[in-house]
Design an enzyme around this catalytic site. Structure first.
Site, PDB file in Angstrom:
ATOM      1  N   HIS A  62       0.839  -1.208   0.000  1.00 20.31           N
ATOM      2  CA  HIS A  62       0.000   0.000   0.000  1.00 20.31           C
ATOM      3  C   HIS A  62       0.870   1.254   0.000  1.00 20.31           C
ATOM      4  CE1 HIS A  62      -3.883   1.987   1.695  1.00 20.31           C
ATOM      5  NE2 HIS A  62      -3.265   2.762   0.823  1.00 20.31           N
ATOM      6  N   HIS A  64       1.699   5.105  -2.093  1.00 25.97           N
ATOM      7  CA  HIS A  64       1.310   6.126  -3.076  1.00 25.97           C
ATOM      8  C   HIS A  64       2.585   6.734  -3.663  1.00 25.97           C
ATOM      9  CE1 HIS A  64      -2.981   6.117  -1.974  1.00 25.97           C
ATOM     10  NE2 HIS A  64      -2.509   5.745  -0.796  1.00 25.97           N
ATOM     11  N   LEU A  65       2.802   6.465  -4.949  1.00 28.57           N
ATOM     12  CA  LEU A  65       4.008   6.986  -5.598  1.00 28.57           C
ATOM     13  C   LEU A  65       3.816   8.424  -6.077  1.00 28.57           C
ATOM     14  CD1 LEU A  65       5.096   3.951  -7.823  1.00 28.57           C
ATOM     15  CD2 LEU A  65       5.933   4.555  -5.564  1.00 28.57           C
ATOM     16  N   ARG A  66       2.559   8.822  -6.241  1.00 28.55           N
ATOM     17  CA  ARG A  66       2.187  10.203  -6.637  1.00 28.55           C
ATOM     18  C   ARG A  66       2.501  10.561  -8.087  1.00 28.55           C
ATOM     19  NH1 ARG A  66      -1.365  10.591  -2.718  1.00 28.55           N
ATOM     20  NH2 ARG A  66      -0.509  11.074  -0.676  1.00 28.55           N
ATOM     21  N   ASN A  96      -4.607   6.063  -7.452  1.00 27.41           N
ATOM     22  CA  ASN A  96      -5.225   7.400  -7.401  1.00 27.41           C
ATOM     23  C   ASN A  96      -4.216   8.512  -7.677  1.00 27.41           C
ATOM     24  OD1 ASN A  96      -4.016   6.762  -4.927  1.00 27.41           O
ATOM     25  ND2 ASN A  96      -5.295   8.208  -3.805  1.00 27.41           N
ATOM     26  N   HIS A 183     -10.743   0.186  -0.285  1.00 29.72           N
ATOM     27  CA  HIS A 183     -10.760   1.357   0.614  1.00 29.72           C
ATOM     28  C   HIS A 183     -12.172   1.412   1.197  1.00 29.72           C
ATOM     29  CE1 HIS A 183     -10.441   6.081   0.823  1.00 29.72           C
ATOM     30  NE2 HIS A 183     -11.041   5.588   1.871  1.00 29.72           N
ATOM     31  N   ASP A 309       0.888   2.418   3.915  1.00 30.80           N
ATOM     32  CA  ASP A 309       0.020   3.487   3.395  1.00 30.80           C
ATOM     33  C   ASP A 309       0.839   4.771   3.233  1.00 30.80           C
ATOM     34  OD1 ASP A 309      -2.018   5.037   2.459  1.00 30.80           O
ATOM     35  OD2 ASP A 309      -3.114   5.149   4.351  1.00 30.80           O
ATOM     36  N   HIS A 313       3.231  14.137   1.130  1.00 36.79           N
ATOM     37  CA  HIS A 313       2.712  15.435   0.682  1.00 36.79           C
ATOM     38  C   HIS A 313       3.844  16.458   0.768  1.00 36.79           C
ATOM     39  CE1 HIS A 313      -1.387  14.034   0.678  1.00 36.79           C
ATOM     40  NE2 HIS A 313      -1.278  13.616   1.933  1.00 36.79           N
TER      41      HIS A 313
END
Lengths: 441, 306
Positions: A62, A64-66, A96, A183, A309, A313
C-alpha cells in the site's frame, strides 16, 4: 558474482524457517539457504550477519508513488529509493494518481519509470483503478491492465460508494482472478470529518469521522466478497469493530484478507491535541482500545498484513489549517522500525510472524514472486538484512522520500533495515558496519 | 517577552484569575475616567477571516482605550482571496512588523498555526468550532460581578454544544473556576463522546436548567437545518427555548446570557432576553474590558506560550 550472507538469523515464513545459517546468492538469485549450508570461502563478498536477521525482501502492498501528476509530493524515483531504505524490495502503487491508473498505457509508464536506473531498484507492482477515472461508476478495462502488469484493482482514495457497481466489479475481478484492494469508507458518514469522532474531536472542535464510516463499508465489502467469491483485501483497518467484521467474514469462508498500518498500532487521537497535521490520516487515528484489539488481531492472524500506506505530501500542502490539510503520512522509511519497536519488541508478534506480515503474506495475497528466500521461487534475490537491536532516532531530514509529513519524526526506534538486496545491493544504511564485509576479489 | 492566548483549556486557574482581575481594574479605571497608563507605540493587527462586527469592534475599542494602534484586515480584502496561504499571510504580517495579532478564522486550530508562524503575541478571537477565549472571559466577568464567585454555581449551556466555540471556552473556564456545568441540547448537536467536556449532558431542557444559577443560550445556526442535524427550527424552539415558562424551574435570580447575535424568539423569548434576569448587554460591555486585559496580558507576558 557470488555473495554469501553468513551466520545470520534466517527468518523465512514461506518455509517456516527460523534458524541461524547462511544464504548464498549467485548471479543475483538465491541458490542456497539454511543452517546446514556450507560456506566455501570462494565468494566475491562474504557478509558477516551475526546478530542480524536475514529476511525475504519486504513487500509493501500500500504505497502512493504520486507520479504521474503530483510530483511535488513524490516521484517513482524518490519513493523507490525510500522503499529500499525502508527494507522493501517490492511496493504496490495505488492508482489514485492524476490521471488515475485506469488504462494499460499508464501501467506501462509506471513500470518503465520503476525500471529506470534513477529509480531505487525496487520492484513496483502496480494496482489499477477499479473504475474509470476512479469515479466509481464504470468498471475499468481490467483485463487489458492485467496484461500490462497490474496485480490488483482498487478504488483507493475514492471508495466505491455504489454497492451495485462494487458487486459487479467483484464479479468481474473474480472472473479475472484479480484481487480487489478495498478502501472502506462511507463518505456520507465521514463527510467533512478530519479526525476520529470522539472525545478529542469534541474537545478540539474538529469535525469527526465516526468509526461506523469505516465499519459499514468493511461489512458491505465482506458480504459482497462472500456472495461473489471475489478475493478482497481490506485496506488499513483501524477500528476493533472492523476487525470483528473481518473475523466473522473469514469464519464464514469469505476470501477476505486485511492490513493495518504502523500508525494504527501506536498512535491515538489523543496525540492530535495540538492540531499537528502530521497526524491527520484516513481512516483517522483511533483510541487505545482499538490499538489493543488490533494487536490481538495481529497475533491471532485476523490481520494478515502490515503496510505503510505511504502518503507523501509537500510541506506547503501540510502547513495549513488542520481542516485544510491533506490526509495521510509518509511511511516507507518508518514502517519496519515502528513495527519492530511497538509490535515485535513488545512481544505481540514473533520475529517470524513480523516478517510474515511485512513480506510473505502480502506477496501471497498478490501472487508475487517475492516474500520468500526459497531458491527458485523468486527470479531475483530479494533479501533484507535487519539489525533488530539497533536503537536510532527517526530524522525526517535524512529520508529519501520527498514527503516529510510524518508523525514519527524524532521518535526513538529499535530495529532497522541495514542492507537491502534486490538482485544486487540497492541500499546500505549508514549504520551498517562495513567491517562485516569481506571482499575476496 | 510575550505570550499567546489561544485557548482557555491551556490556561491555569491562576492565569484566569489574573485576567479577570485585570479586566475588573480596567473597567473601574474607565468608569472613573482614570487616565490609562500608556502602553507604548504598539500596532495590533486585527485579522478577521470571518465576518464579525461585535468582536472586532470590541477589540478595537479595547485597543483604543489602551492606546494601541490598530491595523484591520477583512477576509474579502486580504491576499487569501488571491490564493495566498494563511501561513504566507502570517509571515507577511510578521515582516510588516505588526506587534501582535488578533485573529479569527473558520478553522479550528488556526490560532495554533498562527502561533507557529507569526510567533506572538496572538489572541485567538475565535478559531472554527474550537475556542473563543475572550468571549468566555467576558461571560465570566459578568457572572462574577453578579454572583461574586464561581464555586458551586450551577451553569447550564443550552443549544448547539457540538459546533460552539463559545460553549467550549466557557466550559473550560467555568469548570476550572469551580462551577458545575450542564450541557443541554439535542443529541445531534451534542458531542458523541461528551465525556471529555467537563459537565453533565441533558437532552431535556427542564432537567438541565432546574435550579440553575446561570443559563447560557447559544446561537442556533440556521445551516444546521440544511445539515439535517435538526428537523426544524420550530421543533428546536418547542424543546429548548428559554422563556417565561421554562425559566421558572431555574433559580429566581438566575442569570440569562447569550453570546449574540441572538435569534429572538428561537433561543429566547422576549421575557428571557429583555427581562430582569437578562445580562446580555452587560456581557457585550464586559467584552471590551476582558479584551483590554487579554491584550495587556499577552504583551506583558513572561515568555510562556499558552
Amino acid at each position: 558474482m557470488k555473495i554469501i550472507l553468513k551466520n545470520g538469523r534466517i527468518l523465512d515464513p514461506s518455509q517456516e524457517l527460523d534458524v541461524i545459517g547462511n544464504v548464498i546468492i549467485e548471479d543475483e538469485v538465491v541458490v542456497e539457504v539454511g543452517s546446514d549450508v556450507e560456506v566455501e570461502e570462494d565468494a566475491d563478498e562474504i557478509i558477516d550477519c551475526t546478530g542480524l536477521w536475514i529476511t525475504p525482501g519486504l513487500v509493501d502492498m500500500h504505497v502512493h508513488l504520486r507520479e504521474p501528476g503530483e510530483e511535488q509530493k513524490e516521484t517513482i524515483a524518490t519513493a523507490t529509493q525510500a522503499a529500499a531504505a525502508g527494507g522493501f524490495t517490492t511496493v504496490c502503487c495505488m492508482p489514485n494518481t492524476n490521471p488515475p491508473l485506469d488504462n494499460a498505457a499508464l501501467i506501462d509508464f509506471i513500470l518503465d519509470r520503476a525500471a529506470s536506473p534513477l529509480a531505487g531498484g525496487v520492484f513496483v507492482a502496480p494496482v489499477g483503478s477499479l473504475t474509470e477515472g476512479n469515479r466509481g461508476d464504470r468498471i475499468s478495462n481490467l483485463e487489458a491492465m492485467r496484461k500490462a502488469g497490474i496485480v490488483a484493482a482498487s478504488d483507493e482514495g475514492c471508495a466505491t460508494q455504489n454497492s451495485k457497481v462494487m458487486n459487479r466489479a467483484m464479479e468481474y475481478c473474480n472472473q479475472l482472478d484479480l484481487p480487489i484492494l478495498a478502501h472502506c469508507e462511507d463518505y456520507t458518514l465521514s463527510d467533512g470529518g478530519v479526525m476520529n469522532e470522539g472525545a478529542v474531536s469534541a474537545m478540539l472542535g474538529l469535525k469527526g469521522m465516526p468509526r461506523s464510516a469505516e465499519e459499514v463499508m468493511v461489512m458491505r465489502n465482506c458480504l459482497l466478497s462472500l456472495h461473489t467469491g471475489c478475493q478482497v483485501h481490506i485496506m488499513r483497518v483501524s477500528t476493533w469493530g472492523a476487525v470483528e467484521m473481518i473475523r466473522q467474514a473469514k469464519y464464514l469462508g469469505a476470501r477476505v484478507t486485511c492490513e493495518t498500518c504502523p500508525q494504527y498500532l501506536c498512535l491515538t487521537e489523543e496525540m492530535m491535541a495540538d492540531f499537528a497535521p502530521e497526524f491527520k490520516t484516513t481512516p483517522p487515528l483511533r483510541t487505545q482500545v482499538d490499538i489493543d484489539l488490533l494487536m490481538q488481531a495481529l497475533a491471532d492472524g485476523t490481520i494478515d498484513v502490515i503496510a505503510s500506506d505511504h502518503s507523501p505530501h509537500a510541506d506547503y500542502e501540510v502547513q495549513v489549517p488542520f481542516d485544510e490539510a491533506p490526509f495521510g503520512m509518509a511511511g516507507l522509511e518508518s514502517c519496519l522500525s515502528v513495527t519492530l519497536t511497538h509490535v515485535t519488541h513488545s512481544g505481540v508478534l514473533s520475529p517470524l510472524e513480523t516478517i510474515r506480515k511485512l513480506s510473505t503474506a502480502p506477496a501471497k495475497i498478490l501472487r508475487l514472486d517475492a516474500g520468500t528466500l526459497r531458491p527458485g521461487d523468486s527470479p531475483v534475490a530479494q533479501v533484507t538484512l535487519i539489525d533488530p537491536e539497533l536503537k536510532w532516532k527517526f530524522d525526517v531530514q535524512k529520508t529519501f522520500s520527498k514527503g516529510k509529513n510524518t508523525p514519527f519524526n524524532g521518535m526513538e526506534l529499535k530495529g532497522k533495515a541495514v542492507l537491502t538486496i534486490s538482485g544486487s545491493e540497492i541500499y546500505r544504511d549508514a549504520s551498517f558496519d562495513n567491517a562485516r564485509v569481506t571482499s575476496i576479489n | 517577552m510575550s505570550r499567546n492566548l489561544t485557548s482557555i483549556r491551556n490556561l491555569k486557574q491562576s492565569e484566569i484569575q489574573d485576567l479577570l482581575k485585570l479586566a475588573a481594574e480596567f473597567k473601574k479605571g474607565i468608569n472613573h475616567d482614570t487616565p490609562m497608563k500608556s502602553h507604548g507605540n504598539k500596532v495590533i493587527g486585527l485579522l478577521f477571516f470571518e465576518n464579525s462586527t461585535r468582536t472586532r469592534v470590541s477589540f478595537e475599542q479595547a485597543a483604543n482605550y489602551l492606546g494601541y494602534r490598530v491595523s484591520s484586515f477583512a477576509a474579502q480584502s486580504s491576499s487569501l482571496s488571491k490564493g495566498e496561504t494563511l501561513k504566507d499571510t502570517l509571515l507577511t504580517l510578521k515582516g510588516e512588523r505588526l506587534d501582535a495579532l488578533v485573529m479569527r478564522h473558520r478553522s479550528s486550530g488556526s490560532a495554533n498555526l498562527a502561533a507557529r508562524f507569526f510567533g506572538g503575541p496572538i489572541v485567538n478571537a475565535g478559531d472554527g468550532e474550537h475556542e473563543h477565549p475572550t468571549q468566555a472571559l467576558g461571560d465570566a466577568l459578568t457572572i462574577l460581578e453578579k454572583k461574586r464567585h464561581f464555586q458551586g454555581l450551577k451553569v447550564a449551556i443550552v443549544g448547539d454544544i457540538l459546533h460552539s466555540r463559545v460553549a467550549r471556552s466557557n466550559a473550560w473556564l467555568l469548570s476550572k473556576m469551580g462551577a458545575e456545568l450542564h450541557f443541554v441540547g439535542p443529541k445531534m448537536l451534542m458531542p458523541t463522546d461528551g465525556g471529555r467536556l467537563p459537565g453533565a449532558i441533558h437532552h431535556d431542557l427542564l432537567a438541565g436548567i432546574e435550579g440553575a444559577d446561570v443559563i447560557m443560550c447559544l446561537r442556533l445556526q440556521k445551516e444546521r437545518m440544511s445539515d439535517g442535524l435538526l428537523s426544524s427550527v420550530g421543533e428546536f424552539r418547542r424543546m429548548y427555548q428559554v422563556n417565561r415558562e421554562t425559566l421558572k424551574v431555574a433559580k429566581d435570580d438566575c442569570l440569562v446570557m447569550h453570546p449574540g447575535p441572538l435569534n429572538r424568539g428561537i433561543e429566547l423569548d422576549d421575557f428571557a432576553a429583555d427581562g430582569p434576569n437578562s445580562v446580555i448587554h452587560r456581557q457585550v460591555e464586559n467584552g471590551i474590558f476582558v479584551r483590554m486585559a487579554a491584550l495587556h496580558w499577552v504583551f506583558e507576558g513572561n515568555g510562556e506560550s499558552k
